[in-house]
Design an enzyme around this catalytic site. Sequence first.
Site, PDB file in Angstrom:
ATOM      1  N   GLY A  72      74.036  90.392   3.824  1.00 54.10           N
ATOM      2  CA  GLY A  72      74.589  90.650   2.489  1.00 54.10           C
ATOM      3  C   GLY A  72      76.025  91.141   2.592  1.00 54.10           C
ATOM      4  O   GLY A  72      76.923  90.652   1.881  1.00 54.10           O
ATOM      5  N   ARG A 123      69.021  95.848  16.753  1.00 54.14           N
ATOM      6  CA  ARG A 123      69.271  95.890  15.303  1.00 54.14           C
ATOM      7  C   ARG A 123      70.762  95.747  15.073  1.00 54.14           C
ATOM      8  O   ARG A 123      71.555  96.531  15.593  1.00 54.14           O
ATOM      9  CB  ARG A 123      68.780  97.194  14.681  1.00 54.14           C
ATOM     10  CG  ARG A 123      69.047  97.195  13.172  1.00 54.14           C
ATOM     11  CD  ARG A 123      68.327  98.286  12.408  1.00 54.14           C
ATOM     12  NE  ARG A 123      68.507  98.007  10.979  1.00 54.14           N
ATOM     13  CZ  ARG A 123      67.641  98.274  10.030  1.00 54.14           C
ATOM     14  NH1 ARG A 123      66.504  98.833  10.335  1.00 54.14           N
ATOM     15  NH2 ARG A 123      67.895  97.973   8.764  1.00 54.14           N
ATOM     16  N   ARG A 128      75.448  86.757  -1.883  1.00 55.99           N
ATOM     17  CA  ARG A 128      74.663  87.273  -0.754  1.00 55.99           C
ATOM     18  C   ARG A 128      73.911  86.167  -0.021  1.00 55.99           C
ATOM     19  O   ARG A 128      73.740  86.200   1.192  1.00 55.99           O
ATOM     20  CB  ARG A 128      73.687  88.343  -1.246  1.00 55.99           C
ATOM     21  CG  ARG A 128      74.357  89.629  -1.678  1.00 55.99           C
ATOM     22  CD  ARG A 128      73.327  90.624  -2.206  1.00 55.99           C
ATOM     23  NE  ARG A 128      72.297  90.928  -1.227  1.00 55.99           N
ATOM     24  CZ  ARG A 128      72.427  91.853  -0.270  1.00 55.99           C
ATOM     25  NH1 ARG A 128      73.530  92.561  -0.167  1.00 55.99           N
ATOM     26  NH2 ARG A 128      71.442  92.065   0.585  1.00 55.99           N
ATOM     27  N   ASP A 163      70.154  92.413  10.488  1.00 60.88           N
ATOM     28  CA  ASP A 163      70.667  93.075   9.291  1.00 60.88           C
ATOM     29  C   ASP A 163      72.163  92.810   9.116  1.00 60.88           C
ATOM     30  O   ASP A 163      72.895  92.648  10.094  1.00 60.88           O
ATOM     31  CB  ASP A 163      70.415  94.585   9.418  1.00 60.88           C
ATOM     32  CG  ASP A 163      70.478  95.291   8.070  1.00 60.88           C
ATOM     33  OD1 ASP A 163      70.510  94.594   7.029  1.00 60.88           O
ATOM     34  OD2 ASP A 163      70.510  96.522   8.058  1.00 60.88           O
ATOM     35  N   GLY A 164      72.602  92.756   7.866  1.00 61.04           N
ATOM     36  CA  GLY A 164      74.035  92.671   7.583  1.00 61.04           C
ATOM     37  C   GLY A 164      74.481  91.376   6.924  1.00 61.04           C
ATOM     38  O   GLY A 164      75.675  91.192   6.677  1.00 61.04           O
ATOM     39  N   TRP A 188      78.086  90.764   5.069  1.00 62.99           N
ATOM     40  CA  TRP A 188      78.917  89.696   5.611  1.00 62.99           C
ATOM     41  C   TRP A 188      79.440  88.830   4.456  1.00 62.99           C
ATOM     42  O   TRP A 188      80.631  88.483   4.406  1.00 62.99           O
ATOM     43  CB  TRP A 188      78.101  88.850   6.590  1.00 62.99           C
ATOM     44  CG  TRP A 188      78.868  87.768   7.275  1.00 62.99           C
ATOM     45  CD1 TRP A 188      79.498  87.845   8.486  1.00 62.99           C
ATOM     46  CD2 TRP A 188      79.096  86.427   6.785  1.00 62.99           C
ATOM     47  NE1 TRP A 188      80.105  86.647   8.787  1.00 62.99           N
ATOM     48  CE2 TRP A 188      79.879  85.768   7.756  1.00 62.99           C
ATOM     49  CE3 TRP A 188      78.728  85.730   5.632  1.00 62.99           C
ATOM     50  CZ2 TRP A 188      80.284  84.432   7.607  1.00 62.99           C
ATOM     51  CZ3 TRP A 188      79.139  84.408   5.480  1.00 62.99           C
ATOM     52  CH2 TRP A 188      79.911  83.772   6.457  1.00 62.99           C
ATOM     53  N   ASN A 215      60.889  93.450   1.233  1.00 65.10           N
ATOM     54  CA  ASN A 215      61.992  92.644   0.699  1.00 65.10           C
ATOM     55  C   ASN A 215      61.639  91.925  -0.608  1.00 65.10           C
ATOM     56  O   ASN A 215      62.526  91.482  -1.338  1.00 65.10           O
ATOM     57  CB  ASN A 215      62.470  91.606   1.724  1.00 65.10           C
ATOM     58  CG  ASN A 215      63.290  92.191   2.862  1.00 65.10           C
ATOM     59  OD1 ASN A 215      63.304  91.664   3.974  1.00 65.10           O
ATOM     60  ND2 ASN A 215      63.986  93.294   2.611  1.00 65.10           N
ATOM     61  N   ARG A 258      67.363 102.524  12.046  1.00 64.98           N
ATOM     62  CA  ARG A 258      65.952 102.728  11.711  1.00 64.98           C
ATOM     63  C   ARG A 258      65.142 101.484  12.046  1.00 64.98           C
ATOM     64  O   ARG A 258      65.700 100.405  12.262  1.00 64.98           O
ATOM     65  CB  ARG A 258      65.774 103.137  10.250  1.00 64.98           C
ATOM     66  CG  ARG A 258      66.402 102.198   9.271  1.00 64.98           C
ATOM     67  CD  ARG A 258      66.138 102.583   7.818  1.00 64.98           C
ATOM     68  NE  ARG A 258      66.961 101.759   6.955  1.00 64.98           N
ATOM     69  CZ  ARG A 258      68.140 102.140   6.435  1.00 64.98           C
ATOM     70  NH1 ARG A 258      68.605 103.346   6.661  1.00 64.98           N
ATOM     71  NH2 ARG A 258      68.834 101.312   5.696  1.00 64.98           N
ATOM     72  N   ARG A 286      63.525  92.936  -3.817  1.00 65.77           N
ATOM     73  CA  ARG A 286      64.943  92.591  -4.099  1.00 65.77           C
ATOM     74  C   ARG A 286      65.017  91.755  -5.386  1.00 65.77           C
ATOM     75  O   ARG A 286      63.999  91.215  -5.836  1.00 65.77           O
ATOM     76  CB  ARG A 286      65.510  91.789  -2.930  1.00 65.77           C
ATOM     77  CG  ARG A 286      65.667  92.653  -1.696  1.00 65.77           C
ATOM     78  CD  ARG A 286      66.450  91.948  -0.616  1.00 65.77           C
ATOM     79  NE  ARG A 286      66.630  92.856   0.505  1.00 65.77           N
ATOM     80  CZ  ARG A 286      67.595  92.774   1.404  1.00 65.77           C
ATOM     81  NH1 ARG A 286      68.477  91.802   1.349  1.00 65.77           N
ATOM     82  NH2 ARG A 286      67.674  93.648   2.379  1.00 65.77           N
TER      83      ARG A 286
HETATM   84  C1  FPP Z   1      69.098  91.619   6.187  1.00 67.79           C
HETATM   85  O1  FPP Z   1      70.387  91.511   5.653  1.00 67.79           O
HETATM   86  C2  FPP Z   1      68.507  90.324   6.267  1.00 67.79           C
HETATM   87  C3  FPP Z   1      67.417  89.926   5.559  1.00 67.79           C
HETATM   88  C4  FPP Z   1      66.655  90.771   4.616  1.00 67.79           C
HETATM   89  C5  FPP Z   1      66.892  88.607   5.660  1.00 67.79           C
HETATM   90  C6  FPP Z   1      67.276  87.875   6.896  1.00 67.79           C
HETATM   91  C7  FPP Z   1      67.021  86.505   6.537  1.00 67.79           C
HETATM   92  C8  FPP Z   1      67.549  85.440   7.108  1.00 67.79           C
HETATM   93  C9  FPP Z   1      68.421  85.440   8.295  1.00 67.79           C
HETATM   94  C10 FPP Z   1      67.260  84.175   6.432  1.00 67.79           C
HETATM   95  C11 FPP Z   1      65.816  83.797   6.391  1.00 67.79           C
HETATM   96  C12 FPP Z   1      65.286  83.484   7.726  1.00 67.79           C
HETATM   97  C13 FPP Z   1      64.761  82.318   8.063  1.00 67.79           C
HETATM   98  C14 FPP Z   1      64.224  82.117   9.436  1.00 67.79           C
HETATM   99  C15 FPP Z   1      64.755  81.199   7.130  1.00 67.79           C
HETATM  100  P1  FPP Z   1      70.679  92.288   4.324  1.00 67.79           P
HETATM  101  O2  FPP Z   1      70.553  91.355   3.199  1.00 67.79           O
HETATM  102  O3  FPP Z   1      69.827  93.511   4.232  1.00 67.79           O
HETATM  103  O4  FPP Z   1      72.164  92.671   4.563  1.00 67.79           O
HETATM  104  P2  FPP Z   1      72.909  93.954   4.038  1.00 67.79           P
HETATM  105  O5  FPP Z   1      72.285  95.130   4.721  1.00 67.79           O
HETATM  106  O6  FPP Z   1      74.309  93.703   4.488  1.00 67.79           O
HETATM  107  O7  FPP Z   1      72.772  93.963   2.550  1.00 67.79           O
END
Ligand code: FPP
Length: 265
Positions: free
Chosen positions: A46, A207, A56, A43-44, A48, A91, A213, A94
Amino acid sequence: MTAHTGPADSSQFPAARAGPKIRGQVESPVHSAVPRHVAIIMDGNGRWAEQRGLPRLSGHREGVNAIPRVLDVLAGRGVEYLTIYAFSTENWSRPSSEVEGIVELLHETLQRDTDILNEKNVRVFHIGNAERLSQDIRKAVERIQDMTRDNTGIVLNVAFDYGGRQEILAAVRQLIRDGVPAEDVTEELFSHRLFTAHCPDPDLIIRTGGELRISNFLLWQSAYSEYFHTPTLWPDLDDAELERALDSYGNRQRRFGNITPDPGE
Ligand code: FPP
């Protein structure tokens, strides 16, 4: 195809479902200093990107770039299985541009990284549903599973369109389809119908990104997992912090519901 193990209505990939039992699934849990199976909620991404004024999707791209390094550290420490939560069933809700971008990133990664994964002796499995993925992506998934199937190093489970509740429902439906009488349903029979039938339950779930969570991840399998949370955003997770997670796990006492430590300690 040998015995069907995964949820039937989502079994698009015979390579994943029919593969040999790799190493003892559904074993009695024992604790050792190194987790056999690490699962990560990445997580994180977005945040970042937002912190840097980037879209994002750049964060997700950076998130993908972090995966080989994490694989190296974990394999180097003797971890046998890594499960990464790349995209949850939820997801899909989104914004479509972000969903399409992540799906495209998956496609790109599958096509590009087979050689690297083979060099690293990594065996890849997709866990999750495939119905909503395009034919091209399904083929790319099958291909990477086939091309890495003889690798004997760390197993990488990529959870994509994965949801723990949906997985449990699919396993229940499969038990019914298989005609298993209610009184014969055991934890072992049930576990064999999950996407993770080829691996032991996760010992350690990490996590990143500060939330506390489980987000529908490995709900059945995580019954006795240890947790490690960090506020660090996934693309920023460095080797030192990963080592801290492993060290923290190594110092835990797992009792699996008992009052004394398990006999493996
Ligand atoms: C959570 O960060 C991350 C995701 C929902 C997707 C993770 C996906 C990847 C690392 C790329 C796809 C994977 C592969 C293997 C191709 P978030 O977007 O919820 O971040 P935030 O909480 O900061 O908004």
